[in-house]
Design a protein around this motif. Structure first.
Motif, PDB file in Angstrom:
ATOM      1  N   ASP A  55       0.831  -1.205   0.000  1.00 18.36           N
ATOM      2  CA  ASP A  55       0.000   0.000   0.000  1.00 18.36           C
ATOM      3  C   ASP A  55       0.867   1.257   0.000  1.00 18.36           C
ATOM      4  O   ASP A  55       0.581   2.227  -0.726  1.00 18.36           O
ATOM      5  N   GLU A 110      -9.424  12.784  -0.378  1.00 22.11           N
ATOM      6  CA  GLU A 110      -8.143  12.774   0.336  1.00 22.11           C
ATOM      7  C   GLU A 110      -7.249  11.704  -0.262  1.00 22.11           C
ATOM      8  O   GLU A 110      -7.698  10.588  -0.553  1.00 22.11           O
ATOM      9  N   ARG A 122      -1.243   5.369   2.231  1.00 19.84           N
ATOM     10  CA  ARG A 122      -1.768   4.019   2.381  1.00 19.84           C
ATOM     11  C   ARG A 122      -3.195   3.880   1.875  1.00 19.84           C
ATOM     12  O   ARG A 122      -3.567   2.871   1.285  1.00 19.84           O
ATOM     13  N   VAL A 123      -4.036   4.902   2.091  1.00 17.41           N
ATOM     14  CA  VAL A 123      -5.459   4.826   1.773  1.00 17.41           C
ATOM     15  C   VAL A 123      -5.864   6.069   0.997  1.00 17.41           C
ATOM     16  O   VAL A 123      -5.378   7.173   1.271  1.00 17.41           O
ATOM     17  N   THR A 124      -6.743   5.875   0.025  1.00 24.58           N
ATOM     18  CA  THR A 124      -7.361   6.972  -0.713  1.00 24.58           C
ATOM     19  C   THR A 124      -8.846   7.010  -0.372  1.00 24.58           C
ATOM     20  O   THR A 124      -9.514   5.973  -0.407  1.00 24.58           O
ATOM     21  N   LYS A 125      -9.372   8.192  -0.047  1.00 23.13           N
ATOM     22  CA  LYS A 125     -10.773   8.361   0.301  1.00 23.13           C
ATOM     23  C   LYS A 125     -11.554   8.851  -0.915  1.00 23.13           C
ATOM     24  O   LYS A 125     -11.148   9.822  -1.558  1.00 23.13           O
ATOM     25  N   ARG A 141     -15.574   9.856  -2.333  1.00 21.10           N
ATOM     26  CA  ARG A 141     -16.970  10.171  -2.024  1.00 21.10           C
ATOM     27  C   ARG A 141     -17.837   9.645  -3.158  1.00 21.10           C
ATOM     28  O   ARG A 141     -17.721  10.084  -4.304  1.00 21.10           O
ATOM     29  N   ILE A 186     -18.590   7.256   1.765  1.00 22.38           N
ATOM     30  CA  ILE A 186     -17.137   7.433   1.687  1.00 22.38           C
ATOM     31  C   ILE A 186     -16.490   6.058   1.558  1.00 22.38           C
ATOM     32  O   ILE A 186     -16.713   5.170   2.384  1.00 22.38           O
ATOM     33  N   TRP A 187     -15.700   5.890   0.517  1.00 26.37           N
ATOM     34  CA  TRP A 187     -14.973   4.651   0.280  1.00 26.37           C
ATOM     35  C   TRP A 187     -13.516   4.836   0.705  1.00 26.37           C
ATOM     36  O   TRP A 187     -12.872   5.798   0.302  1.00 26.37           O
ATOM     37  N   TYR A 188     -13.016   3.906   1.503  1.00 21.73           N
ATOM     38  CA  TYR A 188     -11.607   3.881   1.892  1.00 21.73           C
ATOM     39  C   TYR A 188     -10.943   2.779   1.061  1.00 21.73           C
ATOM     40  O   TYR A 188     -11.143   1.589   1.319  1.00 21.73           O
ATOM     41  N   ARG A 223      -7.623   0.944  -0.246  1.00 15.74           N
ATOM     42  CA  ARG A 223      -6.185   0.729  -0.036  1.00 15.74           C
ATOM     43  C   ARG A 223      -5.467   0.857  -1.363  1.00 15.74           C
ATOM     44  O   ARG A 223      -5.891   0.283  -2.368  1.00 15.74           O
ATOM     45  N   ASN A 224      -4.384   1.598  -1.361  1.00 18.49           N
ATOM     46  CA  ASN A 224      -3.663   1.851  -2.610  1.00 18.49           C
ATOM     47  C   ASN A 224      -3.114   0.575  -3.228  1.00 18.49           C
ATOM     48  O   ASN A 224      -2.987   0.473  -4.448  1.00 18.49           O
TER      49      ASN A 224
END
Length: 341
Positions: free
Chosen positions: A136, A166, A170-173, A175, A181-183, A185-186
């Protein structure tokens, strides 16, 4: 007393023989630490200035033209710069301080081979245990460095689709369209479709009755699109005139005329909806029918005929047209074949 004197003399002799080495080793360690601290501060300052220069270059490109201003977002630049600066500063600090620590241990005449071997084994174990975290992190670093997407972009990440709010290492947020909101993982992202870079395409398919005049329908679509391009805010959203491409589909009941327009990034859906709205109104005013059209009114005579034919029902209203037109069965006659003898 003699033993204590011998111990004191031995200690004094040991100190006398080794104080020079201790002093030189201490001075060497101080010099290593001072150089490491100064070098770390200088490198971090250089990285900060580099990031600031990147921001100034982006701002200059944004002020240079309307297209640059649309493609460069302030929040996107800020987050991307902060992420790149954080990664570079962390890597620089790790390399400089790690090298200084190894040099200090070497100055103290500590054998580094077992230490390096243990560190290598521990690194491999941690790497296997936290391989998803490492994946990630590395994926996030390359996504940010390559500027694959940023804050405000609408992307299709495969596992989720939405607007980026955002970008992290490690994580991309994201909408979503419904507000969720989806989290993401890269490391899970295998492909990315960025719908907000460059320009978007609005495609509108207009279904017209088979017997309608196609030249007239095409001219009406073009005129409607031209009028739309003159109104606000569509005059800024539409970047090129709407093109009527021609027939997309032909069937025995209808034909489909396709129109296409190049729009501002992320505005294709709104442009397509507005263009459909205006085309529908224009077609209604011109009398051009769509497939299906408005259902025709059933004549009263046909309704009466249908009512006379319809069989009566036990649950029907006695005052209904069906009940009034129904002929009652004669009394005493059999009502069906099963009653005949």
């Amino acid at each position: 007393m003699t033993r204590a004197t011998q111990s004191a003399n031995g200690l004094a002799s040991y100190v006398e023989n080794h104080w020079v080495n201790w002093l030189s080793t201490g001075i060497e360690i101080l010099i290593i630490l001072a150089i490491a601290v100064v070098l770390r501060a200088v490198v971090r300052r250089m990285i900060t200035q580099l990031i600031a220069r990147m921001n100034r270059g982006a701002e200059a490109s944004a002020q240079g033209g309307a297209l640059g201003g649309l493609l460069v977002n302030a929040e996107r630049r800020r987050q991307r710069s902060e992420a790149i600066g954080s990664v570079l500063r962390s890597v620089a600090s790790f390399v400089i301080l790690g090298t200084a620590a190894l040099m200090v241990l070497s100055s103290l005449h500590i054998d580094l081979a077992p230490l390096l071997a243990s560190a290598g084994v521990a690194g491999v174990a941690v790497g296997f245990g936290a391989r998803n975290l490492v994946t990630d992190f590395l994926s996030g670093v390359f996504m940010i460095l390559e500027d694959q997407y940023g804050v405000g972009d609408v992307i299709d990440a495969g596992v989720a689709t939405g607007t980026v709010i955002e970008v992290g290492l490690r994580v991309t947020k994201l909408r979503g369209d419904n507000g969720e909101i989806w989290y993401v993982r890269n490391g899970e992202v295998k492909r990315i479709g960025n719908l907000s870079q460059g320009w978007s395409t609005a495609v509108v398919d207009v279904q017209v009755g088979y017997g309608e005049d196609l030249d007239r329908a095409r001219a009406l679509i073009a005129a409607t699109a031209e009028d739309m391009a003159k109104d606000e805010p569509w005059d800024e959203t539409l970047w090129e005139p709407v093109q009527v491409l021609g027939l997309e589909e032909v069937s025995p009941e209808s034909v489909v005329i396709r129109a296409q327009a190049k729009t501002m990034p992320g505005k294709a859906a709104g442009v397509a909806r507005e263009l459909r709205w205006r085309i529908k109104k224009s077609f209604d005013e011109a009398g051009i029918g769509f497939l299906g059209g408005t259902p025709e009114q059933i004549p009263q005579d046909a309704a009466d005929a249908a009512a006379s034919v319809a069989p009566p029902s036990a649950l029907a209203n006695p005052s209904s047209p069906q009940a009034s037109r129904a002929t009652p069965l004669p009394t005493g006659e059999p009502s069906g074949p099963h009653l005949q003898k």
